[in-house]
Design a protein around this motif. Structure first.
Motif, mmCIF file in Angstrom:
data_model
loop_
_atom_site.group_PDB
_atom_site.id
_atom_site.type_symbol
_atom_site.label_atom_id
_atom_site.label_comp_id
_atom_site.label_asym_id
_atom_site.label_seq_id
_atom_site.Cartn_x
_atom_site.Cartn_y
_atom_site.Cartn_z
ATOM 1 N N VAL A 174 0.845 -1.200 0.000
ATOM 2 C CA VAL A 174 0.000 0.000 0.000
ATOM 3 C C VAL A 174 0.879 1.248 0.000
ATOM 4 O O VAL A 174 0.646 2.182 -0.764
ATOM 5 C CB VAL A 174 -0.966 -0.006 1.207
ATOM 6 N N THR A 217 2.840 1.812 -3.419
ATOM 7 C CA THR A 217 2.032 2.245 -4.558
ATOM 8 C C THR A 217 1.500 3.658 -4.381
ATOM 9 O O THR A 217 0.920 4.221 -5.302
ATOM 10 C CB THR A 217 0.831 1.307 -4.777
ATOM 11 N N ALA A 263 -0.825 4.402 -2.249
ATOM 12 C CA ALA A 263 -2.214 4.319 -1.797
ATOM 13 C C ALA A 263 -2.363 4.707 -0.331
ATOM 14 O O ALA A 263 -3.484 4.942 0.122
ATOM 15 C CB ALA A 263 -2.751 2.903 -2.019
ATOM 16 N N ASP A 264 -1.269 4.825 0.395
ATOM 17 C CA ASP A 264 -1.356 5.233 1.789
ATOM 18 C C ASP A 264 -1.759 6.700 1.921
ATOM 19 O O ASP A 264 -2.142 7.148 2.994
ATOM 20 C CB ASP A 264 -0.050 4.966 2.541
ATOM 21 N N LEU A 273 -4.358 7.865 0.467
ATOM 22 C CA LEU A 273 -5.819 7.861 0.427
ATOM 23 C C LEU A 273 -6.391 7.685 1.821
ATOM 24 O O LEU A 273 -5.767 7.080 2.687
ATOM 25 C CB LEU A 273 -6.316 6.714 -0.466
ATOM 26 N N LEU A 295 -9.792 3.922 0.308
ATOM 27 C CA LEU A 295 -9.008 2.735 -0.025
ATOM 28 C C LEU A 295 -9.843 1.465 0.130
ATOM 29 O O LEU A 295 -9.831 0.595 -0.740
ATOM 30 C CB LEU A 295 -7.755 2.659 0.856
ATOM 31 N N ALA A 308 -12.327 1.272 -2.735
ATOM 32 C CA ALA A 308 -11.658 0.898 -3.985
ATOM 33 C C ALA A 308 -11.358 -0.597 -4.002
ATOM 34 O O ALA A 308 -11.569 -1.271 -5.016
ATOM 35 C CB ALA A 308 -10.376 1.702 -4.157
ATOM 36 N N THR A 316 -0.816 7.538 -10.412
ATOM 37 C CA THR A 316 -1.972 6.960 -9.750
ATOM 38 C C THR A 316 -2.913 8.049 -9.279
ATOM 39 O O THR A 316 -4.111 7.969 -9.465
ATOM 40 C CB THR A 316 -1.527 6.094 -8.554
ATOM 41 N N SER A 317 -2.371 9.110 -8.685
ATOM 42 C CA SER A 317 -3.233 10.157 -8.159
ATOM 43 C C SER A 317 -3.888 10.949 -9.285
ATOM 44 O O SER A 317 -5.018 11.375 -9.160
ATOM 45 C CB SER A 317 -2.453 11.092 -7.231
ATOM 46 N N ALA A 322 -6.748 8.765 -10.481
ATOM 47 C CA ALA A 322 -7.838 8.775 -9.524
ATOM 48 C C ALA A 322 -8.578 10.106 -9.556
ATOM 49 O O ALA A 322 -9.795 10.155 -9.474
ATOM 50 C CB ALA A 322 -7.297 8.513 -8.112
#
Length: 102
Positions: free
Chosen positions: A33, A36, A38-39, A41, A46, A49, A92-93, A96
């Motif tokens: 996490v 990537t 994703a932390d 978010l 998360l 998703a 990624t951001s 998103a």
């Protein structure tokens, strides 16, 4: 004469090994996490998703595309030898952000 087995000790050892493996899996998922990006978010975002991903994972084409993207991610990470994930985190951001505005 036959050697007596200590079933309680064997069961306890197996339980300890299972706990160790579970802790290692949780740690690796946390590292995934973080690596990537994703932390960044919220936990609710998360979790949502991930729930959508699990629902869509029934389609084999989705899983194959995700598998190839994941393999490419890990290959890039290996070449960078642990340096920051500026390319992946920003991409990624942006994805998103553009998805949520659509």
């Amino acid at each position: 004469m036959r050697k007596v087995r200590d079933y309680d000790a064997e069961l306890k050892a197996l339980g300890n090994k299972a706990k160790t493996l579970k802790a290692k899996k949780v740690q690796q998922l946390g590292e995934l996490v973080a690596s990537t990006g994703a932390d960044a978010l919220d936990a609710d975002v998360l979790a949502g998703a991930l729930l959508h991903i699990v629902a869509e994972a029934q389609v084999e084409a989705n899983r194959e595309a995700w598998r190839s993207d994941g393999a490419a991610f890990f290959q890039r990470r290996g070449r960078k030898s642990g340096k920051g994930d500026t390319g992946d985190g920003q991409g990624t951001s942006e994805t998103a952000t553009s998805s949520s505005q659509s």
